[in-house]
Write a protein that holds these residues in place. Structure first.
Motif, PDB file in Angstrom:
ATOM      1  N   ALA A 146       0.837  -1.206   0.000  1.00 46.49           N
ATOM      2  CA  ALA A 146       0.000   0.000   0.000  1.00 46.49           C
ATOM      3  C   ALA A 146       0.868   1.251   0.000  1.00 46.49           C
ATOM      4  O   ALA A 146       0.573   2.225  -0.714  1.00 46.49           O
ATOM      5  N   ARG A 147       1.945   1.246   0.780  1.00 44.46           N
ATOM      6  CA  ARG A 147       2.851   2.410   0.814  1.00 44.46           C
ATOM      7  C   ARG A 147       3.499   2.634  -0.549  1.00 44.46           C
ATOM      8  O   ARG A 147       3.608   3.767  -1.016  1.00 44.46           O
ATOM      9  N   THR A 148       3.918   1.559  -1.184  1.00 49.03           N
ATOM     10  CA  THR A 148       4.557   1.659  -2.500  1.00 49.03           C
ATOM     11  C   THR A 148       3.583   2.211  -3.535  1.00 49.03           C
ATOM     12  O   THR A 148       3.943   3.082  -4.332  1.00 49.03           O
ATOM     13  N   GLU A 149       2.348   1.719  -3.508  1.00 49.44           N
ATOM     14  CA  GLU A 149       1.320   2.201  -4.448  1.00 49.44           C
ATOM     15  C   GLU A 149       1.003   3.671  -4.202  1.00 49.44           C
ATOM     16  O   GLU A 149       0.862   4.455  -5.146  1.00 49.44           O
ATOM     17  N   LYS A 150       0.919   4.056  -2.934  1.00 53.13           N
ATOM     18  CA  LYS A 150       0.631   5.444  -2.585  1.00 53.13           C
ATOM     19  C   LYS A 150       1.757   6.368  -3.056  1.00 53.13           C
ATOM     20  O   LYS A 150       1.514   7.460  -3.570  1.00 53.13           O
ATOM     21  N   GLU A 151       2.991   5.921  -2.914  1.00 51.76           N
ATOM     22  CA  GLU A 151       4.139   6.709  -3.359  1.00 51.76           C
ATOM     23  C   GLU A 151       4.157   6.838  -4.883  1.00 51.76           C
ATOM     24  O   GLU A 151       4.465   7.899  -5.419  1.00 51.76           O
ATOM     25  N   ARG A 152       3.793   5.778  -5.596  1.00 54.80           N
ATOM     26  CA  ARG A 152       3.739   5.826  -7.063  1.00 54.80           C
ATOM     27  C   ARG A 152       2.686   6.828  -7.520  1.00 54.80           C
ATOM     28  O   ARG A 152       2.922   7.635  -8.427  1.00 54.80           O
ATOM     29  N   LEU A 153       1.529   6.810  -6.872  1.00 58.85           N
ATOM     30  CA  LEU A 153       0.468   7.752  -7.210  1.00 58.85           C
ATOM     31  C   LEU A 153       0.882   9.188  -6.907  1.00 58.85           C
ATOM     32  O   LEU A 153       0.615  10.101  -7.689  1.00 58.85           O
ATOM     33  N   ALA A 154       1.569   9.385  -5.787  1.00 57.88           N
ATOM     34  CA  ALA A 154       2.043  10.718  -5.424  1.00 57.88           C
ATOM     35  C   ALA A 154       3.049  11.234  -6.454  1.00 57.88           C
ATOM     36  O   ALA A 154       3.033  12.413  -6.811  1.00 57.88           O
ATOM     37  N   GLU A 155       3.903  10.357  -6.936  1.00 60.86           N
ATOM     38  CA  GLU A 155       4.889  10.746  -7.955  1.00 60.86           C
ATOM     39  C   GLU A 155       4.197  11.186  -9.243  1.00 60.86           C
ATOM     40  O   GLU A 155       4.572  12.182  -9.862  1.00 60.86           O
ATOM     41  N   GLN A 156       3.155  10.457  -9.645  1.00 63.65           N
ATOM     42  CA  GLN A 156       2.397  10.837 -10.839  1.00 63.65           C
ATOM     43  C   GLN A 156       1.735  12.200 -10.646  1.00 63.65           C
ATOM     44  O   GLN A 156       1.749  13.046 -11.540  1.00 63.65           O
ATOM     45  N   ASN A 157       1.149  12.427  -9.481  1.00 69.00           N
ATOM     46  CA  ASN A 157       0.484  13.698  -9.216  1.00 69.00           C
ATOM     47  C   ASN A 157       1.479  14.850  -9.180  1.00 69.00           C
ATOM     48  O   ASN A 157       1.178  15.950  -9.642  1.00 69.00           O
TER      49      ASN A 157
END
Length: 67
Positions: free
Chosen positions: A15-26
């Motif tokens: 979940a942390r990895t997915e959240k970080e990936r989404l934050a990078e895209q944003n």
């Protein structure tokens, strides 16, 4: 022997990895200055006008040529 994995910790890490990936895209998408966004918008509008101006038939003219 196989390595023992704590499933709760594995789910949280995923979940942390997915959240970080989404934050990078944003950050890449929304983290730009106003002048940068305006410049990109102007370039896109200019390109659209250029393409529209060089079309052989204007939109809606195909109906008139049939009559």
């Amino acid at each position: 022997m196989a390595e023992i994995v704590n499933l709760r910790q594995a789910r949280k890490q995923k979940a942390r990895t997915e959240k970080e990936r989404l934050a990078e895209q944003n950050r890449a998408l929304h983290g730009r200055s106003k002048t940068s966004r305006d410049r990109d918008r102007l370039i896109a509008n200019k390109a659209d006008k250029f393409v529209a101006g060089h079309r052989r038939e204007k939109s809606g003219d195909s109906d008139k040529s049939d009559a």
